[in-house]
Enzyme design. Structure first.
Site, PDB file in Angstrom:
ATOM      1  N   ASP A   1       0.860  -1.045   0.054  1.00 39.52           N
ATOM      2  CA  ASP A   1      -0.137  -0.061   0.127  1.00 39.52           C
ATOM      3  C   ASP A   1       0.910   1.262   0.112  1.00 39.52           C
ATOM      4  O   ASP A   1       1.841   1.626   0.704  1.00 39.52           O
ATOM      5  CB  ASP A   1      -0.973  -0.022   1.201  1.00 39.52           C
ATOM      6  CG  ASP A   1      -1.836   1.061   1.368  1.00 39.52           C
ATOM      7  OD1 ASP A   1      -2.729   1.248   0.137  1.00 39.52           O
ATOM      8  OD2 ASP A   1      -1.950   1.887   2.116  1.00 39.52           O
TER       9      ASP A   1
ATOM     10  N   GLU B   1       1.732   0.314  -4.953  1.00 36.17           N
ATOM     11  CA  GLU B   1       1.269   1.503  -5.505  1.00 36.17           C
ATOM     12  C   GLU B   1       2.317   2.574  -5.423  1.00 36.17           C
ATOM     13  O   GLU B   1       2.913   2.966  -4.404  1.00 36.17           O
ATOM     14  CB  GLU B   1       0.173   2.155  -4.644  1.00 36.17           C
ATOM     15  CG  GLU B   1      -1.081   1.188  -4.543  1.00 36.17           C
ATOM     16  CD  GLU B   1      -1.886   1.978  -3.642  1.00 36.17           C
ATOM     17  OE1 GLU B   1      -3.242   2.337  -4.140  1.00 36.17           O
ATOM     18  OE2 GLU B   1      -1.723   1.993  -2.433  1.00 36.17           O
TER      19      GLU B   1
END
Length: 882
Positions: A485, A522
């Site tokens: 993340d 990400e």
């Protein structure tokens, strides 16, 4: 490297009390010590970078002094931070000051109490506190074992807490620690570690620590009862860790000891399916009540497992689970959870559903869990019993069960932030070593650009938590990969260290192929670390060439249209290649020359995505000029950014933002038929699956999944996040979503949710699901859709129908070379049947998988000697047949 080595020499000399040399700045003497009593600074703008070096803002010619407890220590000017350090670019121009008498013992003692900087000679200036993370690394960074380990029938328990004045180990039979016993811990001044040993009779008991530590924000010494950040199991709601040994056979489901996860050697062979543990079974009546929404549902025969088995048979390789480590937001005991009750009789566009859910949103069983509390233990709310080791056994059994379906388990890991900091209830790390684990801004406040309290994984011991936790999940749970993340908030070097450490795990010794674990994340570039402000980030551009994947937003935006988080009506209705741009104008768009130009521009972006966004790939752009993807613009960045196909994670939808169906609900004309909506969804899925790189599918994307237009369903409960894997129910019109993330378009959503034309039936769901299985099978059968190198893509992929005179909405992709296997893919994203002149058409035939499809439109594909005809809104794949 030269500057870093120089710092090491200076620090070592200071520890030994030897005079340091080599600095060019001259010191400014302190005329006289300040006599004012010590006050609590309002902020912390100074930085203690090494035992003998402090960076502090001040004007040239003025002097400063360190106030540490009862000591007042003059500081001597030593140039600027950039003169000595490479690793603090955001402080490069800040003045640097030296402590002449900075022995290790003295500095260590100072750090256990209040420290501040006072300026001398500045009228009205106020003291400032010190950010101490770097100096703690300089003094205490180490790789000694932490947590609780059972060695030769004895528990070895260790906690890193270098600024603590005392630490006491507390144990209890009771998981809520109402009654506990204390045990002395010894402090190692070299490592900052407090340790204790207990005999193995303490196995299964619960434990924590009482840490006596100075808290700068309070200006006083407090005793915090804390959990062990390295604990591998917890009592319900994470009140206390539990002394369990992951190597104990009783924590293993049947067959675990012999279980081996032999992973695909080539990442390009993998296809990822992003799924939430609760979404998988919370609404499945075939799953027993006690297993619904939990790990155990993956082991049964139910609609979800049968659906996954079909996808795996076709070519799906991995299930990516939203965060499954211990999180802060879900009550773990079922008796403490609240549910909204039966809302089925409420109108499709009512506000009542969200009102009911909103009342219990923080007490129900649902949350995405992007608020990690502890990193080494599974989340307890997904277990049949959060009290004890059931979560460990059931998690392992889930991994084995997915493997039996032919699927790996990828874990979503969140090391960029914690749910809280300071003395807050859900703060863990900051209560143990205040001021160390979190990334601070220029005033000393905890940054929160990631939405919560950012963590500083550039600090060695925070990076250690990241790496050590991932080793546990890979080795002790045998997962198949990791998704980071907000990976761009980490150092590139940290992610590479993770990759290299994981590669040391072997199938023979550890039960998993460490070198073949999939790693992606990400790679967004924003916040206080943006543009490598503090370190070289793990962003899209910086990860190119590493083999680590990043999400391909270029492909996403071109397929969907608009920006990923568009909310205003004009924005949410902005169309893309697979949502009707130019071909099917909605009420806010048209088929005018401007729309045609935009359609051609986005078609080029789709072509780039189909080519894996490989830097250096070139083709004729819409303006007729042959350009490399490096020279094509995407919001100020190059359209081509990866070096190897495995680095492109191609997607059209994910858990964030509207589902692909909901996005198209906004963008396609409202009068679009149900059947045509399916075809547009299938077009988006075709582009993702057939692009070079790694396809990423949002769970239910193949089932026309809807969240009733909810842009951000992280806390919207099972009601809005529901999936029916049997394919019978669509669940459009679950009510109006919550206002916080949806208020701008609420009035329009109210009208749309009541529109039955958007509610799909079993027939439409089945066609979408079949299309996905067909695509996966074709990708799995044809190596040309899974090229291994960027060079291969450049040599074997090309496009027809390019340049200014192309047919808008039509992409023709050729794969292969003359004399070898060849594939032609026609993406007809128009509402017209298109005839393609093709001199070699007679050499091709519709792919056998599509020839056997129940899609009636594929049955109308026609091939003659010099042309191919493809029906509207259809992807047709042709193999060389001669």
């Amino acid at each position: 490297m030269v500057k870093t080595m120089r710092v090491a020499r200076l620090a070592s000399a200071a520890f030994l009390g030897i005079a340091t040399i080599g600095c060019t700045a001259t010191a400014t003497p302190i005329d006289a010590p300040l006599s004012a009593p010590m006050v609590q600074p309002a902020d912390a703008r100074a930085h203690w970078l090494a035992p003998d070096l402090i960076a502090a803002p001040t004007s040239q010619g003025h002097s400063i002094q360190l106030v540490a407890g009862n000591d007042i220590v003059p500081l001597q000017r030593a140039g600027t931070v950039g003169d000595t350090f490479d690793e603090f670019p955001h402080l490069a121009d800040m003045p640097l000051w030296r402590i002449e008498d900075a022995s290790r013992e003295r500095v260590a003692e100072w750090l256990k109490g209040p420290v501040m900087i006072e300026h001398f000679g500045l009228v009205g200036d106020i003291p400032t506190g010190l950010q101490i993370g770097p100096v703690l690394d300089a003094l205490y960074a180490n790789d000694e074992p932490l947590g609780a380990r059972l060695i030769d029938n004895e528990w070895h328990i260790a906690l890193w807490a270098p600024t603590a004045r005392s630490v006491r180990l507390v144990t209890s039979m009771d998981g809520d620690m109402r009654s506990s016993s204390g045990h002395a811990m010894a402090f190692d001044a070299a490592t900052g570690i407090w340790s204790a040993r207990l005999d193995d009779s303490y196995t299964d008991l619960f434990y924590g620590f009482d840490v006596e530590v100075y808290v700068p924000a309070l200006g006083e010494v407090v005793t915090n009862r804390v959990t062990d950040p390295y604990a591998v199991n917890f009592s319900p709601d994470s009140v206390a860790g539990q002394l369990v040994d992951l190597a104990n056979p009783r924590l293993m489901p049947t067959g675990w000891g012999a279980f081996r996860r032999d992973l695909p050697e080539h990442p390009e062979d993998r296809v990822i399916y992003e799924l939430h543990v609760r979404d998988f079974s919370a609404s499945d009546p075939e799953v027993p009540d006690m297993l619904r929404g939990g790990y155990g549902a993956f082991a049964g025969d139910n609609a979800g497992t049968r659906h996954l088995a079909r996808l795996a048979e076709a070519g799906l390789s991995d299930v990516h689970l939203l965060p499954t480590n211990d999180c802060a937001s879900i009550p773990e005991k079922k008796e403490d959870q609240r549910e909204p009750g039966d809302l089925t009789d409420l109108p499709a566009n009512s506000e009542a559903q969200q009102a009911h859910i909103g009342e219990i949103a923080d007490r129900d069983s649902f949350n995405w869990c992007y608020d990690p509390l502890h990193y080494f233990a599974p989340e307890g709310s997904y277990a049949t019993n959060p009290d004890g080791p059931a979560r460990i056994r059931e998690f392992r059994n889930m991994v084995m069960s997915l493997d039996r379906l032919g699927l790996g388990t990828v874990l979503d890991v969140v090391f960029n932030h914690a749910p809280a900091s300071g003395q807050a209830d859900k703060s863990v790390l900051d209560k143990i070593v205040p001021g160390y684990y979190h990334r601070l801004d220029e005033t000393g406040a905890v940054t929160n650009s990631t939405c919560c309290s950012n963590l500083a994984t550039e600090r060695h011991m925070m990076e250690r938590i990241l790496i050590d936790a991932m080793i546990v999940w890979a080795r002790d749970y045998k997962v198949s990969g990791f998704r980071f993340d907000l990976m761009g908030h980490h150092e590139r070097e940290s992610i590479l260290k993770v990759r290299d450490r994981l590669a040391e795990l072997t199938l023979e010794e550890h039960g998993v192929d460490g070198k073949d674990l999939l790693i992606y994340g990400e790679g967004w570039n924003f916040g206080e670390v943006a543009n490598d402000a503090r370190f070289v980030q793990a962003t899209q551009a910086n990860m190119a060439g590493t083999g680590i994947g990043t999400f391909n937003d270029r492909m996403r935006d071109a397929v969907r249209g608009g920006a990923y988080n568009s909310k205003a009506e004009q924005a949410v209705r902005t169309q893309g290649f697979a949502s009707g741009l130019y071909a099917a104008p909605n009420r806010m768009t048209s088929a005018d020359p401007a729309a045609r130009a935009e359609a051609l521009r986005l078609a080029d972006h789709v072509r780039a995505g189909l080519a894996g966004s490989i830097a250096g790939f070139a083709f004729a752009n819409a303006d007729g000029v042959i350009r490399s993807l490096d020279d094509m613009d995407y919001n100020g960045a190059p359209l081509g950014y990866v070096r190897d196909p495995q680095e492109a994670i191609n997607y059209a939808a994910a858990h964030d933002n509207p589902t692909l169906f909901d996005s198209n609900a906004w963008k396609l004309p409202l009068e679009t038929s149900k059947e045509e909506r399916v075809r547009w969804q299938n077009m988006g899925n075709s582009l993702v699956i057939l692009a070079q790189g790694i396809p990423f599918i949002h769970a239910g994307q193949e089932l026309l999944r809807t969240k009733s237009l909810d842009h951000n369903s992280y806390n919207s409960g099972d009601w809005f996040n529901r999936i029916d894997f049997s394919g019978r129910e669509h669940w459009w019109g679950r009510g109006l979503a919550h206002r916080a993330d949806n208020e701008v378009d609420w009035p329009i959503a109210r009208q749309m949710l009541a529109d039955e034309r958007l509610a799909m039936g079993p027939e439409q769901i089945a066609r979408a699901a079949a299309h996905m299985e067909e695509l996966l099978a074709i990708r799995n059968q044809e190596p040309l859709f899974r090229m291994r190198t960027g060079t291969g893509v450049k040599e074997l992929l090309r496009f027809d129908n390019t340049g200014p005179d192309q047919v808008p909405g039509l992409i023709v992709m050729r794969l292969g070379s003359e004399g070898d296997e060849q594939v032609i893919v026609v993406f007809n994203a128009t509402r017209e049947r298109i005839t393609l002149p093709m001199a070699d058409a007679r050499r091709f035939a519709l792919h056998p998988v599509q020839a056997a499809s129940d899609d009636p439109m594929l049955g109308t594909v026609a091939i003659d000697a010099e042309s191919i005809e493809v029906p509207a809104v259809t992807t047709a794949i042709f193999l060389r047949a001669d």
